[in-house]
Scaffold this motif. Sequence first.
Motif, PDB file in Angstrom:
ATOM      1  N   THR A 288      -2.337  19.073   8.633  1.00 30.58           N
ATOM      2  CA  THR A 288      -2.624  18.221   9.792  1.00 30.58           C
ATOM      3  C   THR A 288      -3.966  17.511   9.619  1.00 30.58           C
ATOM      4  OG1 THR A 288      -1.340  19.678  11.245  1.00 30.58           O
ATOM      5  CG2 THR A 288      -2.913  18.184  12.295  1.00 30.58           C
ATOM      6  N   GLN A 289      -4.976  18.257   9.185  1.00 29.84           N
ATOM      7  CA  GLN A 289      -6.301  17.651   8.981  1.00 29.84           C
ATOM      8  C   GLN A 289      -6.265  16.638   7.836  1.00 29.84           C
ATOM      9  OE1 GLN A 289      -9.157  20.880   8.601  1.00 29.84           O
ATOM     10  NE2 GLN A 289      -8.175  21.981  10.293  1.00 29.84           N
ATOM     11  N   TRP A 290      -5.569  16.989   6.769  1.00 29.25           N
ATOM     12  CA  TRP A 290      -5.450  16.075   5.630  1.00 29.25           C
ATOM     13  C   TRP A 290      -4.690  14.813   6.028  1.00 29.25           C
ATOM     14  CZ3 TRP A 290      -0.881  14.742   2.835  1.00 29.25           C
ATOM     15  CH2 TRP A 290      -1.115  14.047   1.631  1.00 29.25           C
ATOM     16  N   LEU A 291      -3.631  14.976   6.806  1.00 29.64           N
ATOM     17  CA  LEU A 291      -2.860  13.831   7.300  1.00 29.64           C
ATOM     18  C   LEU A 291      -3.761  12.898   8.106  1.00 29.64           C
ATOM     19  CD1 LEU A 291      -0.114  12.386   7.954  1.00 29.64           C
ATOM     20  CD2 LEU A 291       0.085  13.979   9.891  1.00 29.64           C
ATOM     21  N   ASP A 292      -4.552  13.461   9.000  1.00 30.50           N
ATOM     22  CA  ASP A 292      -5.455  12.662   9.822  1.00 30.50           C
ATOM     23  C   ASP A 292      -6.439  11.878   8.946  1.00 30.50           C
ATOM     24  OD1 ASP A 292      -6.623  11.639  12.105  1.00 30.50           O
ATOM     25  OD2 ASP A 292      -7.751  13.453  12.577  1.00 30.50           O
ATOM     26  N   ARG A 293      -7.015  12.542   7.947  1.00 31.86           N
ATOM     27  CA  ARG A 293      -7.966  11.866   7.059  1.00 31.86           C
ATOM     28  C   ARG A 293      -7.283  10.803   6.205  1.00 31.86           C
ATOM     29  NH1 ARG A 293      -9.400  17.266   5.966  1.00 31.86           N
ATOM     30  NH2 ARG A 293      -8.477  17.118   3.873  1.00 31.86           N
ATOM     31  N   THR A 294      -6.101  11.121   5.708  1.00 33.27           N
ATOM     32  CA  THR A 294      -5.408  10.200   4.811  1.00 33.27           C
ATOM     33  C   THR A 294      -4.949   8.949   5.558  1.00 33.27           C
ATOM     34  OG1 THR A 294      -4.680  12.097   3.488  1.00 33.27           O
ATOM     35  CG2 THR A 294      -3.537  10.027   3.124  1.00 33.27           C
ATOM     36  N   LEU A 295      -4.613   9.094   6.805  1.00 31.08           N
ATOM     37  CA  LEU A 295      -4.285   7.926   7.622  1.00 31.08           C
ATOM     38  C   LEU A 295      -5.535   7.150   8.010  1.00 31.08           C
ATOM     39  CD1 LEU A 295      -1.534   9.530   9.882  1.00 31.08           C
ATOM     40  CD2 LEU A 295      -1.180   7.646   8.275  1.00 31.08           C
ATOM     41  N   ALA A 296      -6.606   7.864   8.324  1.00 32.51           N
ATOM     42  CA  ALA A 296      -7.839   7.198   8.767  1.00 32.51           C
ATOM     43  C   ALA A 296      -8.450   6.343   7.662  1.00 32.51           C
ATOM     44  CB  ALA A 296      -8.840   8.238   9.249  1.00 32.51           C
ATOM     45  N   THR A 297      -8.298   6.744   6.415  1.00 27.66           N
ATOM     46  CA  THR A 297      -8.919   6.018   5.306  1.00 27.66           C
ATOM     47  C   THR A 297      -8.015   4.937   4.722  1.00 27.66           C
ATOM     48  OG1 THR A 297      -8.116   7.688   3.734  1.00 27.66           O
ATOM     49  CG2 THR A 297     -10.331   8.003   4.665  1.00 27.66           C
ATOM     50  N   SER A 298      -6.811   4.823   5.230  1.00 31.00           N
ATOM     51  CA  SER A 298      -5.874   3.855   4.664  1.00 31.00           C
ATOM     52  C   SER A 298      -6.216   2.433   5.095  1.00 31.00           C
ATOM     53  CB  SER A 298      -4.443   4.177   5.107  1.00 31.00           C
ATOM     54  OG  SER A 298      -3.546   3.184   4.641  1.00 31.00           O
ATOM     55  N   THR A 299      -6.131   1.512   4.136  1.00 30.24           N
ATOM     56  CA  THR A 299      -6.279   0.087   4.434  1.00 30.24           C
ATOM     57  C   THR A 299      -4.953  -0.650   4.255  1.00 30.24           C
ATOM     58  OG1 THR A 299      -6.953  -0.356   2.143  1.00 30.24           O
ATOM     59  CG2 THR A 299      -8.707   0.095   3.752  1.00 30.24           C
ATOM     60  N   ALA A 300      -3.875   0.110   4.100  1.00 31.21           N
ATOM     61  CA  ALA A 300      -2.552  -0.479   3.876  1.00 31.21           C
ATOM     62  C   ALA A 300      -2.050  -1.191   5.131  1.00 31.21           C
ATOM     63  CB  ALA A 300      -1.552   0.606   3.461  1.00 31.21           C
ATOM     64  N   LYS A 301      -1.185  -2.167   4.921  1.00 28.70           N
ATOM     65  CA  LYS A 301      -0.580  -2.871   6.052  1.00 28.70           C
ATOM     66  C   LYS A 301       0.397  -1.986   6.816  1.00 28.70           C
ATOM     67  CE  LYS A 301      -0.791  -7.612   4.180  1.00 28.70           C
ATOM     68  NZ  LYS A 301      -1.526  -8.206   5.326  1.00 28.70           N
ATOM     69  N   TRP A 302       1.088  -1.095   6.094  1.00 31.27           N
ATOM     70  CA  TRP A 302       2.135  -0.262   6.681  1.00 31.27           C
ATOM     71  C   TRP A 302       1.937   1.180   6.230  1.00 31.27           C
ATOM     72  CZ3 TRP A 302       5.074  -2.797  10.166  1.00 31.27           C
ATOM     73  CH2 TRP A 302       5.258  -4.179  10.007  1.00 31.27           C
ATOM     74  N   THR A 303       2.447   2.110   7.063  1.00 31.71           N
ATOM     75  CA  THR A 303       2.376   3.530   6.727  1.00 31.71           C
ATOM     76  C   THR A 303       3.743   4.169   6.923  1.00 31.71           C
ATOM     77  OG1 THR A 303       0.090   3.605   7.510  1.00 31.71           O
ATOM     78  CG2 THR A 303       1.214   5.706   7.162  1.00 31.71           C
ATOM     79  N   VAL A 304       4.186   4.902   5.897  1.00 27.72           N
ATOM     80  CA  VAL A 304       5.452   5.628   5.929  1.00 27.72           C
ATOM     81  C   VAL A 304       5.160   7.087   5.610  1.00 27.72           C
ATOM     82  CG1 VAL A 304       7.742   5.867   4.885  1.00 27.72           C
ATOM     83  CG2 VAL A 304       6.747   3.581   5.200  1.00 27.72           C
TER      84      VAL A 304
END
Length: 469
Positions: A288-304
């Motif tokens: 859960t913590q890793w997911l939060d960080r990995t989403l927060a640092t993303s600069t991608a247009k889309w997330t899957v």
Amino acid sequence: MKPVRSLSIGLILALAATGAQAAPPAQPAMPRSVGTPYAPRTLPDRIVLTPGADPSHAMAVAFRTDRAQATAEAQIAVAVDGPTLEEKAVAVAGTTRSIDSANGPANYHQIRFGGLQPDTVYAYRLKGAAGWSEWHQFRTAASGFRPFRFLYLGDTQNGILTYASRVIRQAFSHGDIALVTHAGDLVAQRDDLDHDDEWGEWTAAGGYNYARVPQLPATGNHEYLDLALPDGRESRTLGPYWPLQFALPANGVEPAKATTYYVDYQGVRFIILDGTAAIDLGANDAQTQWLDRTLATSTAKWTVVVFHQPIFTCARPNDTSALKATWKPIFDKHNVDLVLQGHDHCYSRLTGEPGREANRAARAGGAAQGPVYLVSVTGSKMYGLNDRARTQPDKTAEATELYQIVDVAADQLRFRTYTASGKLYDGFDLLRAADGSKRLEEMKEPTIAERTCNGKVGPDGGACVARGK
């Protein structure tokens, strides 16, 4: 299943860290694939391409040989249009690990190709004791955003070669597929079929397509084996084939480092989670913590996001509460676009928890769209729909093998679901406005009727093969 304890995932990590592989646990006499065709050979087989974390610069491949080929060897070259690839081919070495099975002793090899150029076609071949494989080709990702198409498959698990193979091959007939996502339970790994035969069937079902198109697999509960602990309790341990068959990016999180990772591909961040480790092996908080960080640092247009056990179930009577409580708030917080799942052996497309009628009314009123939750199935095992599936998801199906094609554009995700024979079944367009908000539009193309059983009669007129869960 009895309560489990998290120490068993430590075994997974110890194996991954040392490179050692546990032998498959002793099995009673298992059913075998017809003709027992999966003995290791003097030429490479079970060839599976996987992306690096940055697939514009890195790819990897795993393959199998007999024991006579003791080392992992490949040649790679920028593809040319004449039969001269070997002239400029570069030798690349990798790692080798051994395994014993009902099909005989084998070596699994993994090779990582680094330093690649973006948007470039490469050819590679692999070494067996008798000589080289044929040349396989792949294209690296572009360095920035570029439209592309990917394929999403649910559980192949049962009837892998008999039934799931036709679905996979039908899916590839759409052409230009750049990636394939698998939502877990690629195989059964119980007593349905010899485990080595199952992995032979899985690679045979995808054939050469799995050697040329990068695969992004998630683990399901069937990628794990039941483990009896010394005190009599039950746990799970990752089956021996997963870390052999897939050379995955090493950017996940302990204590599920071997089964979590992310890949950035042409403007989409794909995040792969391990629901089984979260639910049964004490790895929920860390993921859960890793997911939060990995989403927060993303600069991608889309997330899957891809994982196995669905947040919102379409067959099981209850939602997956442990993941719903921890992962869903993160999906909402970061406005994730697609959540691709399996496990329930039915089809569900859910655009909001309140239900299909409320969701339609909200869209008509201009409400923004949040994460869209999908569940699908590719193999022959089917579960019947639960009571909520008739009113909560926007579209469902039972006793139906399916595949999904997703076309990615700068401001649109075009999602289409097809049946095994290629009939259009469901679809939507997810549109992003300049302010980042999204709206969902139902597709306008005609589809076949909703597929459900009517008592004991299935949607094709034969027996209903969807059993209650």
